[in-house]
Design a protein around this motif. Structure first.
Motif, short mmCIF file in Angstrom:
data_model
loop_
_atom_site.label_atom_id
_atom_site.label_comp_id
_atom_site.label_asym_id
_atom_site.label_seq_id
_atom_site.Cartn_x
_atom_site.Cartn_y
_atom_site.Cartn_z
N ALA A 188 0.83 -1.20 0.00
CA ALA A 188 0.00 0.00 0.00
C ALA A 188 0.87 1.26 0.00
O ALA A 188 0.57 2.23 -0.71
N ALA A 189 1.95 1.24 0.79
CA ALA A 189 2.86 2.38 0.82
C ALA A 189 3.51 2.60 -0.54
O ALA A 189 3.64 3.74 -1.01
N GLY A 191 2.22 1.72 -3.38
CA GLY A 191 1.17 2.21 -4.26
C GLY A 191 0.93 3.70 -4.09
O GLY A 191 0.74 4.44 -5.06
N ILE A 192 0.94 4.16 -2.83
CA ILE A 192 0.76 5.59 -2.56
C ILE A 192 1.89 6.39 -3.21
O ILE A 192 1.66 7.44 -3.83
N THR A 193 3.11 5.87 -3.09
CA THR A 193 4.26 6.56 -3.69
C THR A 193 4.15 6.60 -5.20
O THR A 193 4.46 7.63 -5.83
N VAL A 195 1.40 6.31 -7.13
CA VAL A 195 0.25 7.07 -7.63
C VAL A 195 0.39 8.56 -7.32
O VAL A 195 0.04 9.41 -8.14
N PHE A 196 0.89 8.87 -6.14
CA PHE A 196 1.00 10.26 -5.71
C PHE A 196 2.47 10.68 -5.69
O PHE A 196 3.02 11.03 -6.72
N ASP A 198 6.40 10.68 -2.97
CA ASP A 198 7.05 10.39 -1.69
C ASP A 198 6.55 11.33 -0.60
O ASP A 198 6.46 10.94 0.57
N VAL A 200 3.53 12.58 -0.17
CA VAL A 200 2.24 12.11 0.37
C VAL A 200 2.46 10.96 1.33
O VAL A 200 1.85 10.88 2.39
N LEU A 201 3.38 10.05 0.97
CA LEU A 201 3.70 8.94 1.86
C LEU A 201 4.25 9.45 3.18
O LEU A 201 3.87 8.96 4.26
N LEU A 204 1.65 10.71 5.53
CA LEU A 204 0.83 9.65 6.13
C LEU A 204 1.64 8.75 7.06
O LEU A 204 1.17 7.69 7.48
N LEU A 208 0.58 5.18 9.04
CA LEU A 208 1.16 3.91 8.64
C LEU A 208 1.87 3.23 9.81
O LEU A 208 1.82 2.00 9.95
#
Length: 229
Positions: A188-189, A191-193, A195-196, A198, A200-201, A204, A208
């Motif tokens: 998931a982390a 995926g966040i990186t 799609v969006f 570093d 945004v990760l 969050l 996390l």
């Protein structure tokens, strides 16, 4: 005599108060996570996406280990009571207390992962067979998940480094839900990186870390019950 009548809930003990305390704690932990990882994240953001930079990426990630450990320590030890919120104090106590132990584990994990990543990135140039590539990927997954277990153990308990490593590997098998949950969280982390970004990760990070702590609860409870006095 107590000033609180029987059956009357004290201020700070209700569900709304606990929710507010959790939000406050997460926000403070997030700010401190960003502050303590900034020396590595800034140069990391400037590095190009090239395999030759992988050793530099590892160096930039060194501050992340102690910061994650301090965040885990805070979220585990901070009481969710609005009348007794000191997440910053707890964070810095955990950071100082666990710094040496965390680095003794975190740096070798980064070193192992860097060697594996460089090997995988250059597999075509060196002519690695497919079965060897699969083996390296499996080793990298094992090192990552074992490292996550070790980070939680060294943060919350006082064991010798070699005992932390043994327990981390032991609980990959004993509590399979923990490494599986950790793997899902890491995907998931990633995926966040992807799609969006570093950034945004990083924003969050405290959420996390809280999720990692919840995932690791079965391992933590078992260690507390079976391996501590």
């Amino acid at each position: 005599m107590s000033g609180v009548a029987p059956g009357v809930r004290q201020f700070g003990a209700g569900p709304l108060s606990r929710a507010a305390a959790l939000v406050h704690t997460l926000l403070v932990v997030e700010l401190l996570l960003v502050a303590t990882t900034l020396p590595g994240l800034v140069p990391l953001a400037l590095l190009g996406r090239d395999a030759s930079n992988l050793p530099l990426v590892a160096v930039c990630l060194v501050p992340v280990g102690p910061a994650l450990s301090a965040a885990l320590y805070t979220l585990c030890h901070q009481r969710l009571d609005l009348t007794d919120l000191q997440p910053a104090t707890v964070f810095w106590r955990g950071y100082r207390t666990n710094l040496g132990g965390v680095l003794r584990l975190w740096v070798p994990v980064l070193l192992w992962l860097t060697v594996l990543a460089v090997s995988l990135a250059n597999r075509a140039a060196v002519g690695l067979p497919p079965w060897w590539t699969v083996l390296l990927v499996l080793v990298a997954v094992g090192v990552t998940l074992g490292g996550a277990n070790a980070l939680m153990i060294v943060t919350l308990f006082r064991f010798r480094t070699r005992d932390v490593l043994r327990l981390a590997l032991h609980f990959l098998v004993r509590t399979p839900g923990v490494p599986i949950g950790t793997a899902v969280l890491l995907v998931a982390a990633a995926g966040i990186t992807a799609v969006f970004s570093d950034a945004v990760l990083a924003l969050l990070g405290s959420v996390l870390v809280l999720a990692l702590l919840r995932i690791g609860a079965p391992m933590i409870d078992t260690i507390r019950r079976d391996f501590t006095a």
